[in-house]
Design a protein around this motif. Structure first.
Motif, PDB file in Angstrom:
ATOM      1  N   MET A   1       0.836  -1.199   0.000  1.00  0.00           N
ATOM      2  CA  MET A   1       0.000   0.000   0.000  1.00  0.00           C
ATOM      3  C   MET A   1       0.875   1.255   0.000  1.00  0.00           C
ATOM      4  O   MET A   1       0.565   2.238  -0.678  1.00  0.00           O
ATOM      5  N   LEU A   2       1.975   1.206   0.754  1.00  0.00           N
ATOM      6  CA  LEU A   2       2.884   2.359   0.792  1.00  0.00           C
ATOM      7  C   LEU A   2       3.494   2.598  -0.585  1.00  0.00           C
ATOM      8  O   LEU A   2       3.720   3.744  -0.996  1.00  0.00           O
TER       9      LEU A   2
ATOM     10  N   VAL B   1      -9.495  -6.430  -4.525  1.00  0.00           N
ATOM     11  CA  VAL B   1     -10.620  -5.590  -4.946  1.00  0.00           C
ATOM     12  C   VAL B   1     -10.418  -4.162  -4.439  1.00  0.00           C
ATOM     13  O   VAL B   1     -10.638  -3.191  -5.164  1.00  0.00           O
ATOM     14  N   ILE B   2      -9.960  -4.059  -3.188  1.00  0.00           N
ATOM     15  CA  ILE B   2      -9.730  -2.727  -2.609  1.00  0.00           C
ATOM     16  C   ILE B   2      -8.618  -1.992  -3.375  1.00  0.00           C
ATOM     17  O   ILE B   2      -8.761  -0.822  -3.746  1.00  0.00           O
TER      18      ILE B   2
ATOM     19  N   SER C   1     -19.173 -15.165  -7.921  1.00  0.00           N
ATOM     20  CA  SER C   1     -20.118 -14.418  -8.770  1.00  0.00           C
ATOM     21  C   SER C   1     -20.719 -13.265  -7.990  1.00  0.00           C
ATOM     22  O   SER C   1     -20.930 -12.175  -8.540  1.00  0.00           O
ATOM     23  N   GLY C   2     -21.004 -13.524  -6.714  1.00  0.00           N
ATOM     24  CA  GLY C   2     -21.556 -12.461  -5.868  1.00  0.00           C
ATOM     25  C   GLY C   2     -20.584 -11.300  -5.737  1.00  0.00           C
ATOM     26  O   GLY C   2     -20.971 -10.125  -5.863  1.00  0.00           O
ATOM     27  N   LEU C   3     -19.308 -11.626  -5.521  1.00  0.00           N
ATOM     28  CA  LEU C   3     -18.294 -10.563  -5.405  1.00  0.00           C
ATOM     29  C   LEU C   3     -18.168  -9.800  -6.721  1.00  0.00           C
ATOM     30  O   LEU C   3     -18.055  -8.568  -6.740  1.00  0.00           O
ATOM     31  N   TYR C   4     -18.191 -10.548  -7.830  1.00  0.00           N
ATOM     32  CA  TYR C   4     -18.100  -9.898  -9.148  1.00  0.00           C
ATOM     33  C   TYR C   4     -19.304  -8.985  -9.376  1.00  0.00           C
ATOM     34  O   TYR C   4     -19.157  -7.858  -9.856  1.00  0.00           O
ATOM     35  N   LEU C   5     -20.472  -9.471  -8.994  1.00  0.00           N
ATOM     36  CA  LEU C   5     -21.706  -8.694  -9.207  1.00  0.00           C
ATOM     37  C   LEU C   5     -21.644  -7.354  -8.462  1.00  0.00           C
ATOM     38  O   LEU C   5     -21.972  -6.298  -9.018  1.00  0.00           O
ATOM     39  N   VAL C   6     -21.187  -7.412  -7.213  1.00  0.00           N
ATOM     40  CA  VAL C   6     -21.086  -6.180  -6.407  1.00  0.00           C
ATOM     41  C   VAL C   6     -20.134  -5.195  -7.086  1.00  0.00           C
ATOM     42  O   VAL C   6     -20.445  -4.010  -7.251  1.00  0.00           O
ATOM     43  N   GLY C   7     -18.973  -5.691  -7.490  1.00  0.00           N
ATOM     44  CA  GLY C   7     -18.002  -4.819  -8.145  1.00  0.00           C
ATOM     45  C   GLY C   7     -18.493  -4.302  -9.485  1.00  0.00           C
ATOM     46  O   GLY C   7     -18.316  -3.127  -9.817  1.00  0.00           O
ATOM     47  N   ALA C   8     -19.134  -5.189 -10.265  1.00  0.00           N
ATOM     48  CA  ALA C   8     -19.609  -4.795 -11.597  1.00  0.00           C
ATOM     49  C   ALA C   8     -20.686  -3.717 -11.494  1.00  0.00           C
ATOM     50  O   ALA C   8     -20.702  -2.766 -12.274  1.00  0.00           O
ATOM     51  N   VAL C   9     -21.565  -3.874 -10.523  1.00  0.00           N
ATOM     52  CA  VAL C   9     -22.620  -2.858 -10.337  1.00  0.00           C
ATOM     53  C   VAL C   9     -21.976  -1.515  -9.978  1.00  0.00           C
ATOM     54  O   VAL C   9     -22.372  -0.467 -10.512  1.00  0.00           O
ATOM     55  N   ALA C  10     -20.982  -1.552  -9.089  1.00  0.00           N
ATOM     56  CA  ALA C  10     -20.298  -0.310  -8.687  1.00  0.00           C
ATOM     57  C   ALA C  10     -19.622   0.349  -9.890  1.00  0.00           C
ATOM     58  O   ALA C  10     -19.728   1.556 -10.106  1.00  0.00           O
TER      59      ALA C  10
END
Lengths: 527, 260
Positions: free
Chosen positions: A187-188, A317-318, A393-402
Motif C-alpha cells: 500500500m505504501l 478488490v480494494i 459471482s456475488g463478489l463480481y456482481l457487487v463490483g460490476a454494479v459499482a
C-alpha cells in the motif's frame, strides 16, 4: 547454556521436519540469503552513519528506528510462522522467579532479530567512532541501554502475542493482523507511485493529527536515544531521564506479566452460558435439494469464518478500486471504461484459485465425513463448486454494479465481459477440483506459515491460467486490430458453453482420481 | 434365525507387504452389541474403516443389512451411523450447525433436522455449548457431538471406533445410555475398544482379532467356556483374563527402572 543448546536443537529440528529435499534446500538457501541480508544491511548502516551523520544528525534517529521496529516486530512475525519455545512450560520446573526472569530475557537476547539488531548497532557505532569520535563513548553506553530496552520490550510483546494466541479466535485474528501488516508495504508503494492520492492529508483539517504525531515522535525511544548521543551533556539529561522512565516501566510490566505466568496463570478458552437453545433451520436454496443446500451453506459459513481467505479475496478488490477509480495519476489502460470492468472481471476470476485450488483443505478431519455420507464424492465436489461459484459471482456482481454505476459501459461490453468472467471462473473451479485431489493440503487458519494451497497447486495454476490469458489476449488483439466489436460478446458466450463441458470433464477426472487415492488424500488432510 | 446385519467374507487388506487384515469372516446379528477387541496394531481400526467405507478392502466382501457395500455404498451409508477414529467433524461449525448439517446430508428435511439437533444437544448435555465452534470443544464434547452426528438420521447400525477413549466418566455414562437405548429400540452396535471393563459390561458378543486374524468370536459365555486358565479359582473369567489368554503377551517384569 541449556537454553542456547535448546535454541540450537529447535533450529536443527526445524530442518529435520522437512520431508522433501527441495524444501530443505530452499530453507538453507533462505538462511544463506538472510545471512547475506544482515551483512549487506550492516554495511549499509555503517555507510549511512559514516557518510551522513556529520551533517545530518536526524539520520541517527532514522537508523535507530529501523533497529527498533525490526527488533520489536520481527520476532512476533516469525512466531506466527514458526513458534519456538513456550515459556509457560518452563515455569513448571523448579526455578526461582529471578532465574525464570533471567532465562526469559536471555532467550530473547538470542533471537535472530536481536542478533541482527546488535550487529546493526555495532555497525552504526563503528561509523560514529570513525566520523564523530567525540560521540563514541556516550553512543556505546546508549547502545548498551538500547539493547537491554529492546530485549525487555520484545519479551513484553511476545508475551502479549502468546496471550492473544491462547484462544482459537485470538490466533486467527493475529494471523489476519500479521497478513495485513505484510500487505502494508505494498500500500505504501502505491502511495509512493501516486496511485493512491494522499494530498488531502496535507490539508488543514489534519493539522492537529500531524502535530500530535510529531510530538509522539519527539519522545519516542529512537529519537530520545539519538538526542542522548548527539547533544551536549546538559542537553542529554532530559532524554536520558525519559528513557530511564521507559525502561523502568517496561521492566515493571515484564516482571508483572512473568510473575503471573510463573505463579500458574493459564490462558484458556472461556465458556459462555447460553440462555435458551434455539436451532434455526438451515438455509434453503431454490432448485437445490437438501443435501446440496446443506453443503453450500456449510461452505459459505466456512468462508465467512476464514479471515485470511477473506483478506486474500477482498484485498485485490480494494487495491483495484484505489488504482482504477481513485488514482492521482491516470493509468492509461483505464482510460477506456470497458477495460475497467474487464480488468476487474479478470482479477476476480483469477482470484477464484484462492477458494478452489484446495477445496478440502479447510475440512481437515472433516474430510472423512464426506466419505461417510450417503453422497458420492462427485456430488460433494459439485456442491462445493456451486458454493465457490456463487461466492465469486456475488463478489463480481457487487463490483460490476459499482463500476457500471460510476462509468458508462455499453451493454454488449457488460454482457460479453460477464460471460467471459463466468467462462474463466468455471474453468478455474473445474481445474481446482482436479488440483484439490492431486495436491490436497491441510490448512491451519491460525498459523501464518500455513499456506492456503500447496506449492504444487501454485505451479499448476500457471498451467491453467496461461492458456486462458493467451486466449483472452487473442480475442482482445483481434478486436483491436480488425475492429470486431462483436467478437468479445460472441467469444464470451461460446467460451461459457465450452467451459461448462470442460468443467464436467474435469469433475469426472477429479472423482476418478480421488476414489483411487482416498487414503493418500485423507492422510494429507487429517491429523 | 436372527437377522444378519453385518457379514464379511474373506475380508483382506494389505498395505504393501504388510497384511493388516487377513481372511476375516465376521457375522453380527440384529440387536447385538458387538465388541471388537485386539491388541495395538491388530487390525481393529483397519477393519472398521473397511466396514464403513473409509478404506477399500484388498479383497473379500462386506454385506451390511443384506446389501453389498462396494456395489451400493450410498444405499448402505444412508442406513449406518459411524463415529470414526478421528471423529470426522467440521470443526469450524458450531455444534448446532454441525448436527443440522449432518442431518440434512442424510436427507432429513430442515425442520426435522433442526428438531433432532435440539433434542440431541439436550440429551448429550451440549445445550450450553451449542453455539460454540466444535474446534473449541473438549475431547469428550467432541466425542458426544460425533455420536450425535452418527445417530441423527436414525440409522439401523452404529459403527464406533474407540468411543470411550479419552472420555471422562460423565461423558462415558451419557454415551452408554445412548447406546443401550439404541439397542433396545432395535439397533445394532459394532464397536472397537481398549476399555475391557466397559466392553464386558455393555457387549453381548465379542470378537478378538490378533495380527489381522479373527482368533475368537462369540458371546461372553461362549468365550469363557472355550478358555481355561491354569490355577484359576473357578470364579467366572473376566474379559481381561479371556483376552490375555487368547492374545497372550503378558510379560514378566524385568529389573529395568531399578531406580523407581
Amino acid at each position: 547454556m541449556l537454553f542456547l543448546e535448546l535454541r540450537w536443537q529447535l533450529f536443527r529440528n526445524s530442518l529435520l521436519r522437512r520431508n522433501r529435499r527441495s524444501e530443505l534446500g530452499l530453507q538453507w538457501l533462505g538462511y544463506v540469503f538472510t545471512g547475506f541480508f544482515v551483512v549487506a544491511t550492516s554495511i549499509g548502516f555503517f555507510a549511512a552513519t559514516y557518510n551522513l551523520v556529520r551533517e545530518e544528525t536526524f539520520i541517527l534517529a532514522l537508523l535507530l528506528w529501523a533497529v527498533f521496529i525490526t527488533w520489536q516486530f520481527m520476532p512476533v512475525l516469525f512466531s506466527g510462522y514458526s513458534p519456538g519455545l513456550d515459556f509457560k512450560e518452563v515455569a513448571r520446573y523448579p526455578l526461582s522467579f529471578r532465574l525464570y526472569f533471567s532465562l526469559n530475557a536471555a532467550y530473547g537476547l538470542f533471537d535472530p532479530s536481536a542478533i541482527t539488531g546488535i550487529v546493526w548497532l555495532a555497525s552504526i557505532w563503528l561509523g560514529i567512532l570513525l566520523q564523530r569520535p567525540e560521540w563514541a563513548f556516550s553512543a556505546a553506553l546508549v547502545f548498551l541501554f538500547f539493547i537491554a530496552f529492546n530485549v525487555i520490550g520484545n519479551r513484553i510483546l511476545v508475551g502479549l502475542f502468546d496471550r492473544f494466541q491462547s484462544t482459537r479466535q485470538g490466533r486467527e485474528r493475529v494471523a489476519v493482523f500479521l497478513l495485513l501488516m505484510a500487505l502494508l508495504p505494498q500500500m505504501l508503494q502505491f502511495v509512493a507511485n501516486g496511485w493512491i492520492d494522499t494530498r488531502s492529508l496535507q490539508s488543514h483539517k489534519w493539522q492537529g493529527v500531524r502535530e500530535v504525531m510529531v510530538t509522539v515522535l519527539k519522545v519516542s525511544p529512537p529519537n530520545l536515544l539519538s538526542q542522548a548521543i548527539t547533544k551536549d551533556w546538559a542537553g542529554k539529561i532530559v532524554p536520558i531521564a525519559i528513557l530511564m522512565g521507559y525502561f523502568l516501566a517496561a521492566l515493571l510490566i515484564l516482571t508483572r506479566n512473568l510473575r503471573r505466568v510463573y505463579q500458574g496463570e493459564v490462558y484458556a478458552e472461556s465458556f459462555t452460558v447460553q440462555r435458551e437453545l434455539r436451532i434455526k433451520p438451515g438455509w434453503k436454496f431454490p432448485f437445490l435439494d437438501e443435501s446440496v443446500s446443506a453443503i453450500v451453506e456449510k461452505e459459505v459459513r466456512y468462508m465467512r469464518q476464514n479471515s485470511r481467505l477473506l483478506v486474500q479475496l477482498v484485498y485485490p478488490v480494494i487495491v483495484f478500486g484505489f488504482v482504477a477509480v481513485g488514482s492521482a495519476k491516470r493509468v492509461p489502460i483505464f482510460s477506456n471504461s470497458g477495460n475497467v470492468l474487464a480488468s476487474f472481471a479478470g482479477l476476480m476470476a483469477l482470484s477464484a484459485s484462492n477458494l478452489s485450488y484446495n477445496t478440502f483443505g479447510m475440512d481437515r478431519d472433516g474430510f472423512a465425513r464426506w466419505l461417510l455420507s450417503p453422497m458420492s464424492l462427485r456430488q460433494v465436489m459439485l456442491a462445493k463448486s456451486l458454493a465457490q461459484g456463487l461466492i465469486m459471482s456475488g463478489l463480481y456482481l457487487v463490483g460490476a454494479v459499482a463500476i457500471t454505476t460510476l462509468k458508462h459501459i455499453p451493454l454488449t461490453a457488460v454482457i460479453g465481459t460477464t460471460a467471459g468472467f463466468l467462462c474463466v471462473l468455471i474453468v478455474q473451479i473445474g481445474a481446482g477440483n482436479v488440483i484439490s485431489v492431486y495436491w490436497p493440503k491441510k490448512v491451519e487458519p491460525a498459523q501464518m506459515s500455513s499456506r492456503m494451497t500447496s506449492q504444487a497447486a501454485g505451479l499448476a495454476s500457471l498451467i491453467v491460467n496461461l492458456p486462458l490469458v493467451a486466449l483472452i489476449g487473442l480475442v482482445v488483439l483481434a478486436t483491436w486490430m480488425w475492429h470486431l466489436t462483436w467478437l468479445p460478446l460472441v467469444a464470451g458466450l461460446v467460451g461459457f458453453a465450452a467451459s461448462l463441458k470442460l468443467f464436467s470433464v474435469l469433475l469426472n477426472w477429479a472423482e476418478r482420481y480421488a476414489l483411487e487415492h482416498l487414503e493418500d488424500i485423507a492422510g494429507k488432510l487429517t491429523s | 434365525m436372527a437377522e444378519i446385519i453385518l457379514e464379511t467374507t474373506s475380508l483382506r487388506r494389505t498395505f504393501g507387504p504388510l497384511v493388516a487384515v487377513d481372511d476375516l469372516n465376521l457375522t453380527v446379528e440384529k440387536q447385538q452389541f458387538y465388541g471388537f477387541l485386539g491388541p495395538n496394531g491388530a487390525g481393529k481400526s483397519t477393519t472398521i474403516k473397511m466396514l464403513t467405507g473409509l478404506l477399500r478392502p484388498t479383497s473379500g466382501s462386506i454385506r451390511i443389512l443384506g446389501v453389498d457395500l462396494e456395489k451400493n455404498s450410498v444405499a448402505v451409508k444412508s442406513r449406518i451411523g459411524v463415529v470414526p477414529e478421528g471423529l470426522a467433524l467440521f470443526e469450524r461449525l458450531t455444534g448446532a450447525q454441525l448436527l443440522n448439517f449432518v442431518g440434512r446430508m442424510y436427507g432429513l428435511d430442515r425442520d426435522t433436522a433442526a428438531t433432532r439437533t435440539a433434542e440431541l444437544l439436550e440429551f448429550m448435555d451440549l445445550k450450553d455449548s451449542a453455539d460454540k465452534m466444535v474446534a473449541d470443544y473438549s475431547h469428550g464434547m467432541k466425542k458426544k457431538t460425533a455420536l450425535a452426528a452418527a445417530v441423527i438420521h436414525g440409522p439401523a447400525v452404529l459403527f464406533l471406533d474407540e468411543p470411550f477413549e479419552g472420555v471422562d466418566a460423565i461423558a462415558a455414562t451419557t454415551l452408554k445410555r445412548l447406546l443401550q437405548r439404541f439397542i433396545s429400540h432395535g439397533g445394532t452396535v459394532f464397536l472397537t475398544s481398549h476399555v475391557l471393563e466397559v466392553v464386558e459390561r455393555l457387549c453381548t458378543h465379542i470378537g478378538i482379532i490378533r495380527q489381522g486374524r479373527l482368533v475368537a468370536s462369540g458371546s461372553l459365555e461362549e468365550l469363557r467356556t472355550g478358555v481355561k486358565v491354569a490355577g484359576h479359582d473357578g470364579s467366572p473369567l473376566t474379559l481381561e483374563e479371556i483376552f490375555l489368554q487368547i492374545v497372550g503377551g503378558q510379560k514378566q517384569d524385568a529389573e529395568v527402572i531399578s531406580w523407581l
